[in-house]
Write a protein that holds these residues in place. Structure first.
Motif, PDB file in Angstrom:
ATOM      1  N   LYS A 110     -19.695  80.623 -84.762  1.00 54.94           N
ATOM      2  CA  LYS A 110     -18.869  81.724 -85.270  1.00 54.94           C
ATOM      3  C   LYS A 110     -18.771  82.837 -84.238  1.00 54.94           C
ATOM      4  N   VAL A 111     -19.894  83.155 -83.602  1.00 59.93           N
ATOM      5  CA  VAL A 111     -19.891  84.178 -82.554  1.00 59.93           C
ATOM      6  C   VAL A 111     -19.052  83.715 -81.369  1.00 59.93           C
ATOM      7  N   ALA A 112     -19.249  82.471 -80.962  1.00 62.18           N
ATOM      8  CA  ALA A 112     -18.546  81.945 -79.788  1.00 62.18           C
ATOM      9  C   ALA A 112     -17.034  81.932 -79.981  1.00 62.18           C
ATOM     10  N   ASP A 113     -16.591  81.751 -81.220  1.00 66.14           N
ATOM     11  CA  ASP A 113     -15.157  81.613 -81.495  1.00 66.14           C
ATOM     12  C   ASP A 113     -14.480  82.926 -81.879  1.00 66.14           C
ATOM     13  N   HIS A 114     -15.259  83.967 -82.133  1.00 69.72           N
ATOM     14  CA  HIS A 114     -14.659  85.211 -82.631  1.00 69.72           C
ATOM     15  C   HIS A 114     -13.881  85.914 -81.512  1.00 69.72           C
ATOM     16  N   PRO A 115     -12.640  86.315 -81.756  1.00 70.16           N
ATOM     17  CA  PRO A 115     -11.818  86.923 -80.696  1.00 70.16           C
ATOM     18  C   PRO A 115     -12.433  88.167 -80.058  1.00 70.16           C
ATOM     19  N   VAL A 116     -13.037  89.041 -80.870  1.00 67.45           N
ATOM     20  CA  VAL A 116     -13.616  90.266 -80.310  1.00 67.45           C
ATOM     21  C   VAL A 116     -14.877  89.937 -79.514  1.00 67.45           C
ATOM     22  N   ALA A 117     -15.704  89.048 -80.038  1.00 71.94           N
ATOM     23  CA  ALA A 117     -16.899  88.628 -79.300  1.00 71.94           C
ATOM     24  C   ALA A 117     -16.502  87.961 -77.986  1.00 71.94           C
ATOM     25  N   MET A 118     -15.442  87.172 -78.024  1.00 69.64           N
ATOM     26  CA  MET A 118     -14.963  86.509 -76.811  1.00 69.64           C
ATOM     27  C   MET A 118     -14.513  87.536 -75.778  1.00 69.64           C
ATOM     28  N   ALA A 119     -13.859  88.600 -76.232  1.00 73.53           N
ATOM     29  CA  ALA A 119     -13.422  89.646 -75.306  1.00 73.53           C
ATOM     30  C   ALA A 119     -14.624  90.309 -74.640  1.00 73.53           C
ATOM     31  N   ILE A 120     -15.667  90.561 -75.415  1.00 70.79           N
ATOM     32  CA  ILE A 120     -16.881  91.169 -74.855  1.00 70.79           C
ATOM     33  C   ILE A 120     -17.520  90.233 -73.835  1.00 70.79           C
ATOM     34  N   MET A 121     -17.613  88.946 -74.173  1.00 68.37           N
ATOM     35  CA  MET A 121     -18.229  87.987 -73.251  1.00 68.37           C
ATOM     36  C   MET A 121     -17.421  87.849 -71.969  1.00 68.37           C
ATOM     37  N   SER A 122     -16.108  87.976 -72.074  1.00 64.73           N
ATOM     38  CA  SER A 122     -15.264  87.888 -70.878  1.00 64.73           C
ATOM     39  C   SER A 122     -15.474  89.084 -69.963  1.00 64.73           C
ATOM     40  N   VAL A 123     -15.801  90.236 -70.557  1.00 65.22           N
ATOM     41  CA  VAL A 123     -16.128  91.415 -69.747  1.00 65.22           C
ATOM     42  C   VAL A 123     -17.491  91.226 -69.078  1.00 65.22           C
ATOM     43  N   LEU A 124     -18.440  90.694 -69.828  1.00 65.03           N
ATOM     44  CA  LEU A 124     -19.797  90.523 -69.307  1.00 65.03           C
ATOM     45  C   LEU A 124     -19.868  89.436 -68.244  1.00 65.03           C
ATOM     46  N   LEU A 125     -19.097  88.377 -68.427  1.00 61.26           N
ATOM     47  CA  LEU A 125     -19.135  87.239 -67.507  1.00 61.26           C
ATOM     48  C   LEU A 125     -17.697  86.853 -67.164  1.00 61.26           C
ATOM     49  N   PRO A 126     -17.066  87.626 -66.278  1.00 61.02           N
ATOM     50  CA  PRO A 126     -15.637  87.424 -65.992  1.00 61.02           C
ATOM     51  C   PRO A 126     -15.378  86.271 -65.027  1.00 61.02           C
ATOM     52  N   ARG A 127     -15.625  85.062 -65.497  1.00 55.16           N
ATOM     53  CA  ARG A 127     -15.414  83.869 -64.668  1.00 55.16           C
ATOM     54  C   ARG A 127     -14.311  83.024 -65.282  1.00 55.16           C
ATOM     55  N   LYS A 128     -13.265  82.768 -64.501  1.00 58.32           N
ATOM     56  CA  LYS A 128     -12.148  81.977 -65.004  1.00 58.32           C
ATOM     57  C   LYS A 128     -12.503  80.503 -65.144  1.00 58.32           C
ATOM     58  N   ASP A 129     -13.576  80.073 -64.462  1.00 61.23           N
ATOM     59  CA  ASP A 129     -13.967  78.672 -64.584  1.00 61.23           C
ATOM     60  C   ASP A 129     -14.810  78.427 -65.833  1.00 61.23           C
ATOM     61  N   LEU A 130     -15.062  79.481 -66.608  1.00 62.17           N
ATOM     62  CA  LEU A 130     -15.800  79.338 -67.867  1.00 62.17           C
ATOM     63  C   LEU A 130     -14.990  80.019 -68.976  1.00 62.17           C
TER      64      LEU A 130
END
Length: 252
Positions: free
Chosen positions: A191-211
């Motif tokens: 649920k955390v992995a799929d949540h749009p807002v959580a995903m946005a936070i994770m993309s800020v924390l780990l900004p890797r396009k290969d992941l």
């Protein structure tokens, strides 16, 4: 060359070397790897006895040959198509790229319009809070920058073939170590992995396009060596990150 071999790491690298007119010796000298390692690279995927290449070797070769390292990782089997391919449609990617070109006030207008369309379609809307959470994510990244930059470098060592279930199990074990009084289920983690807002936070924390996938980002963001004592800074970083993600999934 057998065309089927070109779909292997060894075949792809052989064709690349031939095209760029680079010898095995030049590749070895330019990347600082042994010629035997180069020969093994050119056999990998063709000869079943060829040893698996180290991710650092692949990255060095990719840099020298001006290749996308993600493609080499895929050919080596360290990551799968599912790990790197976007879940967005072509038009979705286009909209995202154009959105990033807009001024902040224009982006807010787009989010407001999107929110209206989402509500009329019965979809959850996060536009009113997403920008605040992205700012919070940037603050969180700065707070734990040393850990996150180390993790970014470490990912090459951690790459491997992992199913979603293995990643869920790994995240679950780590969280249980850090939060012994709480219970975590794979469904909670997904649920955390799929949540749009959580995903946005994770993309800020780990900004890797290969992941690009949330589950993969979460797997690395929560990673620590469970065979050793967890450093206090690592423990603090993961707890802070998990708490922020937990707050995010309460939205909508």
């Amino acid at each position: 060359m057998d065309q089927s071999n070109e779909k292997t790491l060894g075949g792809f690298l052989r064709r690349t070397l031939d095209t760029q007119q680079i010898s095995n010796n030049i590749l070895a000298q330019s990347t600082g790897i042994a010629e035997g390692t180069v020969r093994n690279l050119l056999r990998y995927g063709i000869d079943a006895d060829a040893p698996a290449p180290h991710p650092h070797t692949l990255r060095a070769v990719a840099e020298f040959l001006h290749l996308n390292p993600t493609h080499l990782f895929r050919l080596a089997g360290y990551i799968t198509d599912e790990d790197v391919l976007s879940n967005l449609s072509p038009i979705g990617e286009y909209v995202g790229q154009r959105f990033d070109k807009l001024q902040p006030d224009q982006q807010k207008m787009v989010l407001d319009i999107l929110g209206t369309l989402e509500k009329s379609s019965g979809l959850p809307s996060y536009g009113a809070v997403i920008l605040d959470y992205i700012v919070a994510g940037k603050t969180l990244r700065q707070r734990h920058l040393t850990r996150l930059e180390w993790l970014d470098l470490k990912i090459s060592d951690l790459l491997g073939i992992r199913t979603d279930q293995l990643m869920l199990n790994g995240i679950q074990r780590r969280l249980q170590d850090l939060f012994p009084n709480e219970a975590f289920t794979p469904a909670d983690i997904q649920k955390v992995a799929d949540h749009p807002v959580a995903m946005a936070i994770m993309s800020v924390l780990l900004p890797r396009k290969d992941l690009p996938r949330g589950l993969v980002k979460l797997y690395y963001l929560t990673w620590f060596d469970q065979d050793r004592e967890v450093p206090a800074t690592t423990r603090e970083a993961i707890i802070d990150i998990w708490d922020a993600l937990q707050q995010a999934v309460q939205i909508g």
